[in-house]
Scaffold this active site. Structure first.
Site, mmCIF file in Angstrom:
data_model
loop_
_atom_site.group_PDB
_atom_site.id
_atom_site.type_symbol
_atom_site.label_atom_id
_atom_site.label_comp_id
_atom_site.label_asym_id
_atom_site.label_seq_id
_atom_site.Cartn_x
_atom_site.Cartn_y
_atom_site.Cartn_z
ATOM 1 N N THR B 146 -35.242 -42.035 -24.398
ATOM 2 C CA THR B 146 -34.135 -42.173 -23.604
ATOM 3 C C THR B 146 -35.259 -43.134 -22.713
ATOM 4 O OG1 THR B 146 -34.046 -39.377 -23.164
ATOM 5 C CG2 THR B 146 -31.545 -41.561 -24.860
ATOM 6 N N LYS B 168 -38.224 -36.411 -28.883
ATOM 7 C CA LYS B 168 -38.285 -37.066 -27.278
ATOM 8 C C LYS B 168 -37.148 -35.907 -26.546
ATOM 9 C CE LYS B 168 -34.594 -38.376 -25.924
ATOM 10 N NZ LYS B 168 -33.572 -37.562 -24.704
ATOM 11 N N THR B 179 -31.926 -34.332 -22.333
ATOM 12 C CA THR B 179 -32.235 -33.811 -23.591
ATOM 13 C C THR B 179 -33.400 -34.300 -24.499
ATOM 14 O OG1 THR B 179 -30.022 -34.929 -23.615
ATOM 15 C CG2 THR B 179 -30.961 -34.343 -25.568
ATOM 16 N N GLU B 259 -39.683 -37.132 -16.478
ATOM 17 C CA GLU B 259 -39.937 -38.461 -15.395
ATOM 18 C C GLU B 259 -40.582 -37.853 -14.133
ATOM 19 O OE1 GLU B 259 -35.144 -36.511 -15.721
ATOM 20 O OE2 GLU B 259 -35.518 -38.867 -17.167
ATOM 21 N N ASN B 378 -33.902 -40.340 -11.085
ATOM 22 C CA ASN B 378 -32.375 -38.936 -11.567
ATOM 23 C C ASN B 378 -31.212 -39.783 -10.529
ATOM 24 O OD1 ASN B 378 -32.837 -38.308 -14.221
ATOM 25 N ND2 ASN B 378 -34.196 -37.519 -12.569
ATOM 26 N N SER B 383 -27.332 -40.753 -16.068
ATOM 27 C CA SER B 383 -28.493 -39.833 -17.006
ATOM 28 C C SER B 383 -27.887 -39.258 -17.951
ATOM 29 C CB SER B 383 -30.150 -40.388 -17.208
ATOM 30 O OG SER B 383 -30.107 -39.711 -15.949
#
Lengths: 383, 383
Positions: B146, B168, B179, B259, B378, B383
């Site tokens: 993702t 992932k 996730t 991230e 974010n 997302s």
């Protein structure tokens, strides 16, 4: 009007040279009586700064004649020398005011793990004592600022008596962000037990429910001093409500000035089985970094609200949860609700309602969004 | 080599059109036997996505023949229709593979609260089934990305048998960020009880101790499938160690791709009274936004470490705490230690050691710094 709005109090705020940039950094608040009752609430962090350890001890007698506050250094994690420095500060104030050191509370805020420049602080206490004034509340409020962009004061005046106060910081009591220091004063004639009861009741639903970034300070302190100079003893409930109003107002000012924030977020949890459940869920939502980023981006991302609720131990059924953002019920019965495009996110205040459908209790937690400015402010230099 | 490194497995990864940008978004992993034992670990979030509810149910029999994974939508908080969609996905895979739907696990990742485009997903399952290959592991790993910037795979080969896997996400299991989906495969000949035991032991000290941002997903899933195709039954301890090694490697890859992160932070808690204390303290440090900002700014702000330790219920005395950052003991006995200017913060990995001086237990939690890029990623889009 700050801490000198109530009769019987004088205050001063000066630049003692503790801050290298020459800004005001030392405040002194004095209760001239006739009564000198006091109560205090402190950080629940187990790593407590020297001034917290000192002031907790002093408060045990329920009596305070003065409070010395400094910005420019937290005096936390500074070992026995740090505690000696706090003690010396109280002694210096006592000497200047002709009182006992055991009647002087000390509050400090700034970088953790650095000793205070006592060669500047102690002369500063003398200077502040010489400048005490019935109009000094404003200057005192300015001298305790650290990353605050504005100074924070609040006053409620009732029938012949007043509760006023000042605050610094952008956070909360337990847990708390950065350092929150609050001094409240009243000229009502009340003993320390009544003050303690009113203060604990007020902080429990105000400062304790302001959660800027989930980080708990080593220095958080809220003090309430009563001079009795109004010669009025209000009914306890009326007094408690006035204290709660001032605490609520100052708490709102803290959130509105939170580091880097662009949104003030009111998280209201309704229909909880217990108040504790409501607070737990509210705090979990308020601390969710992903949600705080989404709100910053004006994205009504209710999935992140549900994801935060799901981490708690509160009573609820996932398929009965409802969430409203700015009045639009974007989540109904745990799934997609009204059109998220209807949510207007343009304004600074964002209102999230989480309906647990599990009872009738409620709680409101205030927080703010997570922004690049917050990251910058807390990474570009030590604080 | 991913999930097809072990004998007995085929996989595929395709673009089914679930993602609007046309990137790969659907993966299929098939266990061709002879054995089809399996175990799984799922998010502890009480708000669970439909695929988690389905896969937990399926796993009760300890048998899996296939796993369908999609990115582009989490199918979480989607109500009864979401669960029907997961069921239909399993049915479609079962039909294509000529097996029962009760042998098919489903994993989804992406935005919460949006139904999946089943008109694209179901044909995609057929396409993927037609492309199954012993060399499909890499493509499967790519299709589950993702916000991942790289796909993550790991393989350990022992004496005649192999454990491999793909992952992932940038987070953890319980709680978890965004996730995290992980599929591990082995050709070792073991039953589901042994797989379950080895998987739980491995995740407890690997994925469970990766804490990117303290946020727990509704979709986290880790599956382990055994084909028995190697016709070797390794000693349990040796097998468990191989599973742990693969989980540890994948967990490290998740943190390195977290991230917006610019620093990987290893928080090692030593001399704790219990392992639970060590984990609690490690997690508290790893989740402290102020500390994470300081590390981003290459500031060895040990006061924020102590402040985080102080919020826990672990056994310790504040004046016996020691903290090292990148090998320099900047805090000794709760106060100032070695010169903080000696700490070299230039490199991506930062090592924090928190010595509780209260026992002999230890735990390591991995996290990353908090950056403006994290906020941007974010807040700029859903997302």
């Amino acid at each position: 009007m700050s801490v000198t709005a109530a009769k019987g109090f004088t205050a001063a705020g000066i630049a003692a040279g503790i801050k290298e940039n020459g800004n005001p950094d030392l405040a002194l608040v004095v209760n001239n009586g006739p009564r000198r009752a006091a109560a205090g609430v402190f950080t629940s962090n187990r790593v407590k700064a020297a001034p917290v350890l000192w002031s907790e001890q002093v408060l045990k007698a329920g009596l305070l004649s003065a409070v010395v506050l400094n910005s420019g250094g937290a005096n936390a994690c500074t070992g026995p020398k740090g505690f000696q420095d706090t003690h010396a500060t109280a002694e210096k104030a006592a000497e200047a005011l002709n009182i006992g050191a055991g009647e002087v509370a000390v509050c400090s805020t700034g970088l953790i793990g650095v000793l205070l420049p006592m060669d500047k602080l102690l002369p500063g206490v003398e200077t502040a004592a010489a400048q005490l004034s019935e109009h000094g509340g404003e200057k005192a409020a300015i001298a305790i600022k650290t990353t605050d962009t504005v100074h924070k004061t609040s006053v409620v005046t009732k029938d012949g008596w007043t509760v006023g106060g000042m605050a610094k910081g952008a956070g909360m009591l337990a847990p708390g962000l950065a350092t929150m220091l609050v001094v409240l004063t009243t000229d009502a004639d009340l003993d320390s037990d009544a003050l303690d009861k009113a203060l604990r009741a007020a902080t429990r639903t105000t400062f304790d429910r302001v959660d800027s970034d989930g980080c708990m300070s080593t220095n958080d302190t809220v003090l309430l001093l009563a001079s009795g100079a109004a010669e009025v003893t209000p009914a306890y409930e009326e007094f408690a409500e006035a204290v709660r109003t001032v605490c609520d107002d100052l708490g709102q000012q803290l959130i509105r000035d939170a580091e880097g924030a662009s949104k003030d977020i009111k998280v209201e949890v309704i229909n909880a089985a217990t108040e504790d459940d409501a607070v737990e869920v509210g705090r979990s939502i308020a601390r969710n970094n992903l949600l705080k980023c989404a709100i910053h981006g004006e994205d009504p991302n209710w999935g992140r609200v549900l994801s935060a609720i799901g981490t708690t131990s509160a009573a609820f059924e996932p398929d009965r949860l409802n969430v409203a953002i700015n009045g639009v019920w974007v989540c109904k019965n745990g799934g997609v609700g009204e059109d998220r495009d209807q949510v207007d996110m343009r304004y600074r205040e964002v209102h999230i309602v989480a309906d647990l459908a599990a009872g009738s209790e409620t709680a409101t937690i205030w927080t703010n969004d997570l922004t690049a400015d917050y990251v910058h402010e807390n990474s570009a230099y030590s604080s």
